[in-house]
Write a protein that holds these residues in place. Structure first.
Motif, mmCIF file in Angstrom:
data_model
loop_
_atom_site.group_PDB
_atom_site.id
_atom_site.type_symbol
_atom_site.label_atom_id
_atom_site.label_comp_id
_atom_site.label_asym_id
_atom_site.label_seq_id
_atom_site.Cartn_x
_atom_site.Cartn_y
_atom_site.Cartn_z
ATOM 1 N N MET A 544 0.842 -1.199 0.000
ATOM 2 C CA MET A 544 0.000 0.000 0.000
ATOM 3 C C MET A 544 0.871 1.239 0.000
ATOM 4 O O MET A 544 2.102 1.167 0.094
ATOM 5 C CB MET A 544 -0.926 -0.020 1.222
ATOM 6 C CG MET A 544 -0.211 0.185 2.542
ATOM 7 S SD MET A 544 -1.092 -0.439 3.978
ATOM 8 C CE MET A 544 -0.677 -2.184 3.906
ATOM 9 N N ASN A 545 0.215 2.390 -0.058
ATOM 10 C CA ASN A 545 0.933 3.669 0.007
ATOM 11 C C ASN A 545 1.206 4.087 1.444
ATOM 12 O O ASN A 545 2.270 4.610 1.745
ATOM 13 C CB ASN A 545 0.129 4.777 -0.679
ATOM 14 C CG ASN A 545 0.012 4.571 -2.174
ATOM 15 O OD1 ASN A 545 0.727 3.772 -2.757
ATOM 16 N ND2 ASN A 545 -0.892 5.295 -2.796
ATOM 17 N N SER A 546 0.208 3.909 2.313
ATOM 18 C CA SER A 546 0.327 4.395 3.694
ATOM 19 C C SER A 546 -0.392 3.455 4.650
ATOM 20 O O SER A 546 -1.420 2.867 4.302
ATOM 21 C CB SER A 546 -0.275 5.804 3.829
ATOM 22 O OG SER A 546 0.362 6.717 2.963
ATOM 23 N N LEU A 547 0.138 3.367 5.868
ATOM 24 C CA LEU A 547 -0.485 2.574 6.936
ATOM 25 C C LEU A 547 -0.514 3.421 8.199
ATOM 26 O O LEU A 547 0.512 3.575 8.873
ATOM 27 C CB LEU A 547 0.304 1.283 7.167
ATOM 28 C CG LEU A 547 -0.054 0.444 8.402
ATOM 29 C CD1 LEU A 547 -1.531 0.086 8.415
ATOM 30 C CD2 LEU A 547 0.807 -0.806 8.469
ATOM 31 N N VAL A 548 -1.676 3.988 8.520
ATOM 32 C CA VAL A 548 -1.781 4.819 9.724
ATOM 33 C C VAL A 548 -3.064 4.552 10.519
ATOM 34 O O VAL A 548 -3.291 5.181 11.552
ATOM 35 C CB VAL A 548 -1.713 6.339 9.377
ATOM 36 C CG1 VAL A 548 -0.367 6.695 8.777
ATOM 37 C CG2 VAL A 548 -2.833 6.746 8.438
ATOM 38 N N ASP A 549 -3.907 3.632 10.051
ATOM 39 C CA ASP A 549 -5.166 3.370 10.751
ATOM 40 C C ASP A 549 -4.907 2.556 12.017
ATOM 41 O O ASP A 549 -4.404 1.427 11.953
ATOM 42 C CB ASP A 549 -6.135 2.626 9.836
ATOM 43 C CG ASP A 549 -7.498 2.466 10.471
ATOM 44 O OD1 ASP A 549 -8.262 3.449 10.481
ATOM 45 O OD2 ASP A 549 -7.784 1.362 10.991
ATOM 46 N N GLN A 550 -5.264 3.115 13.183
ATOM 47 C CA GLN A 550 -4.934 2.483 14.456
ATOM 48 C C GLN A 550 -5.655 1.149 14.643
ATOM 49 O O GLN A 550 -5.091 0.197 15.190
ATOM 50 C CB GLN A 550 -5.260 3.426 15.624
ATOM 51 C CG GLN A 550 -4.794 2.888 16.966
ATOM 52 C CD GLN A 550 -4.806 3.943 18.061
ATOM 53 O OE1 GLN A 550 -5.015 5.119 17.788
ATOM 54 N NE2 GLN A 550 -4.578 3.523 19.290
ATOM 55 N N LYS A 551 -6.895 1.050 14.173
ATOM 56 C CA LYS A 551 -7.644 -0.195 14.351
ATOM 57 C C LYS A 551 -7.036 -1.326 13.527
ATOM 58 O O LYS A 551 -6.961 -2.471 13.988
ATOM 59 C CB LYS A 551 -9.111 0.034 13.979
ATOM 60 C CG LYS A 551 -9.839 0.967 14.939
ATOM 61 C CD LYS A 551 -11.270 1.213 14.508
ATOM 62 C CE LYS A 551 -11.972 2.178 15.474
ATOM 63 N NZ LYS A 551 -13.355 2.488 15.052
ATOM 64 N N ILE A 552 -6.609 -1.009 12.323
ATOM 65 C CA ILE A 552 -5.946 -2.020 11.497
ATOM 66 C C ILE A 552 -4.604 -2.414 12.121
ATOM 67 O O ILE A 552 -4.252 -3.608 12.197
ATOM 68 C CB ILE A 552 -5.723 -1.493 10.066
ATOM 69 C CG1 ILE A 552 -7.060 -1.288 9.343
ATOM 70 C CG2 ILE A 552 -4.813 -2.433 9.281
ATOM 71 C CD1 ILE A 552 -7.713 -2.525 8.830
ATOM 72 N N ILE A 553 -3.835 -1.420 12.568
ATOM 73 C CA ILE A 553 -2.525 -1.698 13.177
ATOM 74 C C ILE A 553 -2.694 -2.573 14.420
ATOM 75 O O ILE A 553 -1.936 -3.527 14.640
ATOM 76 C CB ILE A 553 -1.795 -0.386 13.522
ATOM 77 C CG1 ILE A 553 -1.440 0.371 12.233
ATOM 78 C CG2 ILE A 553 -0.523 -0.667 14.331
ATOM 79 C CD1 ILE A 553 -0.852 1.753 12.461
ATOM 80 N N LYS A 554 -3.688 -2.256 15.209
ATOM 81 C CA LYS A 554 -3.957 -3.051 16.415
ATOM 82 C C LYS A 554 -4.255 -4.504 16.040
ATOM 83 O O LYS A 554 -3.769 -5.445 16.686
ATOM 84 C CB LYS A 554 -5.124 -2.439 17.182
ATOM 85 C CG LYS A 554 -5.436 -3.111 18.499
ATOM 86 C CD LYS A 554 -6.554 -2.365 19.225
ATOM 87 C CE LYS A 554 -6.906 -3.030 20.541
ATOM 88 N NZ LYS A 554 -7.994 -2.293 21.251
ATOM 89 N N ALA A 555 -5.037 -4.710 14.974
ATOM 90 C CA ALA A 555 -5.349 -6.068 14.513
ATOM 91 C C ALA A 555 -4.086 -6.774 14.036
ATOM 92 O O ALA A 555 -3.898 -7.978 14.273
ATOM 93 C CB ALA A 555 -6.389 -6.015 13.393
ATOM 94 N N LEU A 556 -3.188 -6.035 13.377
ATOM 95 C CA LEU A 556 -1.928 -6.621 12.923
ATOM 96 C C LEU A 556 -1.037 -6.997 14.103
ATOM 97 O O LEU A 556 -0.361 -8.040 14.080
ATOM 98 C CB LEU A 556 -1.198 -5.641 12.001
ATOM 99 C CG LEU A 556 -1.853 -5.365 10.645
ATOM 100 C CD1 LEU A 556 -1.133 -4.234 9.928
ATOM 101 C CD2 LEU A 556 -1.869 -6.618 9.775
ATOM 102 N N TYR A 557 -1.022 -6.145 15.136
ATOM 103 C CA TYR A 557 -0.240 -6.463 16.334
ATOM 104 C C TYR A 557 -0.752 -7.761 16.973
ATOM 105 O O TYR A 557 0.028 -8.626 17.388
ATOM 106 C CB TYR A 557 -0.332 -5.325 17.348
ATOM 107 C CG TYR A 557 0.535 -4.117 17.027
ATOM 108 C CD1 TYR A 557 1.681 -4.227 16.247
ATOM 109 C CD2 TYR A 557 0.208 -2.852 17.530
ATOM 110 C CE1 TYR A 557 2.463 -3.129 15.973
ATOM 111 C CE2 TYR A 557 0.994 -1.738 17.257
ATOM 112 C CZ TYR A 557 2.120 -1.878 16.478
ATOM 113 O OH TYR A 557 2.902 -0.790 16.204
ATOM 114 N N LYS A 558 -2.073 -7.888 17.064
ATOM 115 C CA LYS A 558 -2.656 -9.100 17.644
ATOM 116 C C LYS A 558 -2.266 -10.322 16.823
ATOM 117 O O LYS A 558 -1.954 -11.390 17.367
ATOM 118 C CB LYS A 558 -4.171 -8.974 17.713
ATOM 119 C CG LYS A 558 -4.677 -7.991 18.767
ATOM 120 C CD LYS A 558 -6.196 -7.942 18.776
ATOM 121 C CE LYS A 558 -6.716 -6.991 19.848
ATOM 122 N NZ LYS A 558 -8.205 -6.905 19.842
#
Length: 710
Positions: A544-558
């Protein structure tokens, strides 16, 4: 895993600071000695242009937040004030490095016979030439503007380059006898309508340039007769472009035109000023523009490097540019006589800019003239200045087709262009929709309704990139062609949703923002966690171009904490912090900045061995998931999925243009220049594909298995 606070600010990088890191990667391409010399100037121009836009929008928004007392922290735990302090320090450092690079490039350029010189270095013949040029071309468009009690400081246009002139008159002009002996101030705007780089007749095998502002400064006395010039200081103002648009206005087209005018007059955000310039002028400008020292950038060189974008077109110096890589014919359409027949046989994929944009143009042009085509519906976000796409839609309407064009007037910095195209299409008889209140239509969709012997069939082109044949030669994007009924039903429903009043359907294939796109992504991520829990392997690859969505990042961390392997290819801003023990140790983030702008969005999920791959124009950003209309669509045919996996794997194997994100937010080159450059690999693959097909055709012809009609 339940004990980990995945919302902790320690796990996030401020997106604004992440953007600076991205622009530093662009600057690194200019600093790279392996990049051809004129291309290095182009990268410097891109850095300057990127920074202009960032200051006009992001920095301006921070200043507005500070001015209003807004103090809420971002996901990295920083207030607007804290972000602004960190940000300006980083930008000042980056600008300093930018101009150090520029000075080195000028030295290299002079060795090639191209020089920027001062007026005093010119011989008499050259000076006479410039005297005539100033008299005949420059002076007529100059307007010196005095600043005094009766004439307040002028409202200088956004991004305009100016000369601040401090004067004194011992004699006093007849019109202003009361000004004798006083210090006076005036502004002379450098006309943007004239070439910034003025070519000067030089010696044989030599090209000489002088900057327009330097030339104007040399002849300033002609504009202030009777006055003594005390000092001349070059400066440039950047204004806020993040102004409000009244989307409830009855006439959105007229409101957009007023909006563009307001944007030119936004409050000042940045002052770029000649280093070592007049201190009194600097103080006057800061006071008049209400700017602090943090907002002032003292420039060691020519202010504004954006004109160097076209420097690669310098005639006779092609050896100082990239070797041309003309787009190859699209292998999926090779030897197909009719584009509708080709798509009817199977889904097709085109990878730009390595493969030609011609199939997209051919599909639209063919639809415009095909008597069996009944209607065409298309979203347009950014198109070229002389768009063949718009011409084809206008021709289709003239041919009696029902044409619906959804033109997004709110496409930032392309609004003026889109207004002109909207008017042209309306005049041609197209039904033009200007977008939706509160949302930008960012999805890239083309729908063609065709009457065939067995009934109505819908043909579609769904893409990650814009319908712009010019940027299709510069941006990496993927487009899919299909006429599958399940896709057709969804895309038709989406257009009905956008153009009329219709409740969202149960989507068969696609997911749509702002309705269910984030939810779909999180479900796909969670599904990988379940695969690991069931004893299998989980794997996510996302480009992708950018990754800044906190909910998506949180899901990736999990997912990472659960053991899912995650490879992220993020060109620009990334708020995810990799390499954190028990949180993101299974996540790797790389960024590729090279000859082409990485623009495609591809999402892969292992799905317990039954891989799912999706394309979209949406990044993992709140604006894409909440404030834009986006469409995520699956790629289902195995040979197309294999091509997309090849793209992802090639990106992940890049060891030349890839940088890896570190836990501290910095980026590190993956390897050295002797490895794999993914963009060059893609071009070679495109050549190999079309080469194999040509070879097969030649072989069939040689064995007599081909029949040619006379």
């Amino acid at each position: 895993m339940d004990e980990i606070d995945f919302d902790s600010s320690d796990y996030y990088i401020s997106k604004q600071l992440g953007w600076v890191e991205f622009n530093k990667r662009v600057l690194a391409e200019a600093q790279d000695s392996t990049t051809p010399l004129l291309e290095r100037f182009k990268y410097l121009s891109i850095v300057a242009s990127n920074l202009d836009e960032f200051v006009m929008v992001r920095v301006a928004r921070l200043k507005e937040q500070m001015r209003s007392g807004y103090s809420q922290v971002d996901n990295a735990g920083l207030t607007p004030q804290q972000i602004f302090i960190k940000l300006t320090a980083k930008i000042h450092n980056m600008v300093e490095n930018q101009y150090q690079c520029f000075e080195k490039l000028l030295v290299e350029l002079a060795k090639e016979g191209v020089s920027f010189i001062n007026y005093q270095q010119l011989n008499q013949v050259q000076q006479r030439y410039l005297t005539d040029y100033f008299r005949d071309t420059i002076r007529p468009v100059l307007t010196p503007t005095a600043v005094d009690e009766s004439r307040p400081f002028p409202r200088l246009l956004n991004k305009s380059l100016n000369l601040g002139v401090r004067l004194k008159s011992d004699e006093g002009a007849d019109l202003f006898p009361n000004k004798r002996g006083q210090e006076l101030f005036a502004v002379v705007r450098v006309p943007a309508i004239l070439p910034r780089l003025v070519k000067v007749p030089g010696a044989q095998n030599e090209i000489l340039f002088i900057f327009l502002e330097e030339l104007i400064e040399e002849y300033l006395e002609q504009l202030f007769v009777g006055y003594e010039i005390e000092s001349v200081t070059k400066f440039r103002i950047t204004r806020n472009a993040d102004v409000n648009l009244d989307e409830d206005a009855r006439n959105l087209l007229a409101e957009m035109e007023e909006y563009l005018k307001r944007r030119k007059r936004g409050f000042p955000v940045r002052l770029e000023i000649q280093a070592g310039g007049d201190m009194k002028t600097k103080e006057l400008l800061m006071s008049s523009l209400n700017l602090s020292s943090q907002d002032v950038y003292e420039i060691e060189g020519p202010i504004d490097l954006t004109p160097f974008f076209d420097f690669v077109n310098l005639e006779g110096y092609q050896e100082l540019t990239f070797t041309p890589l003309p787009p190859q014919p699209a292998s999926d359409f090779y030897q197909e006589e009719n584009i509708f027949t080709a798509i009817k046989k199977r889904d097709r994929l085109v990878h730009h800019p390595y493969e030609s944009f011609d199939p997209v143009l051919e599909l639209i042009k063919e639809a415009a003239n095909d008597p069996q085509v009944l209607a065409i519906k298309q979203t347009l976000y950014r198109v070229s200045d002389n768009s063949p796409v718009v011409d084809a839609l206008a021709e289709a309407a003239d041919n009696g087709k029902q044409v619906t064009a959804l033109i997004e007037l709110k496409a930032r910095f392309d609004e003026k262009n889109n207004i002109e195209w909207a008017r042209k299409l309306e005049q041609a008889g197209c039904h033009v929709i200007y977008g939706l209140i509160g949302l930008k239509v960012h999805a890239k969709l083309l729908l063609i309704i065709r009457q065939e012997e067995d009934g109505i069939r819908r043909y579609m082109h769904l893409s990650t990139g814009n319908y712009n044949e010019e940027t299709a030669q510069l941006y990496t994007d993927v487009g899919m062609f299909t006429c599958k009924e399940s896709f057709g039903a969804d895309i038709s429903s989406l257009f009905n949703l956008l153009t009329g009043y219709s409740a969202p359907p149960q989507w068969k294939k696609i997911a749509v923002a702002p309705l269910n796109l984030r939810k779909t992504f999180i479900e796909l991520i969670d599904n990988e966690i379940e695969s690991v829990k069931a004893g299998g392997e989980g794997h996510i690859i996302a480009k992708m171009n950018s990754l800044v969505d906190q909910k998506i990042i949180k899901a990736l961390y999990k997912a990472s904490a659960a053991g899912v392997k995650i490879d992220l290819i993020v060109r620009g801003m990334c708020s995810l912090r990799p390499g954190i023990d028990k949180v993101s140790e299974n996540i790797r983030v790389t960024s590729i900045v090279g000859r082409y702008l990485e623009h495609s969005r591809i999402y892969y999920f292992a799905n317990a061995g039954a891989a799912k791959i999706f394309l979209t124009s949406a990044d993992w950003r709140p604006r894409n998931l909440e404030r834009r209309v986006e469409a995520l669509f699956p790629v289902e045919e195995e040979q197309l999925k294999e091509r997309l996996m090849e793209i992802l794997k090639t990106n992940l194997q890049d060891t030349v243009k890839a940088r890896e994100l570190q836990a501290d937010g910095s980026y590190k080159r993956v390897s050295d220049d002797n490895g794999d450059n993914s963009q060059l690999t893609f071009y070679k693959l495109a050549q190999l594909r079309i080469g194999r097909l040509i070879k097969q055709q030649t072989k069939r012809f040689a064995t007599g298995s081909l029949t040619f009609l006379n």
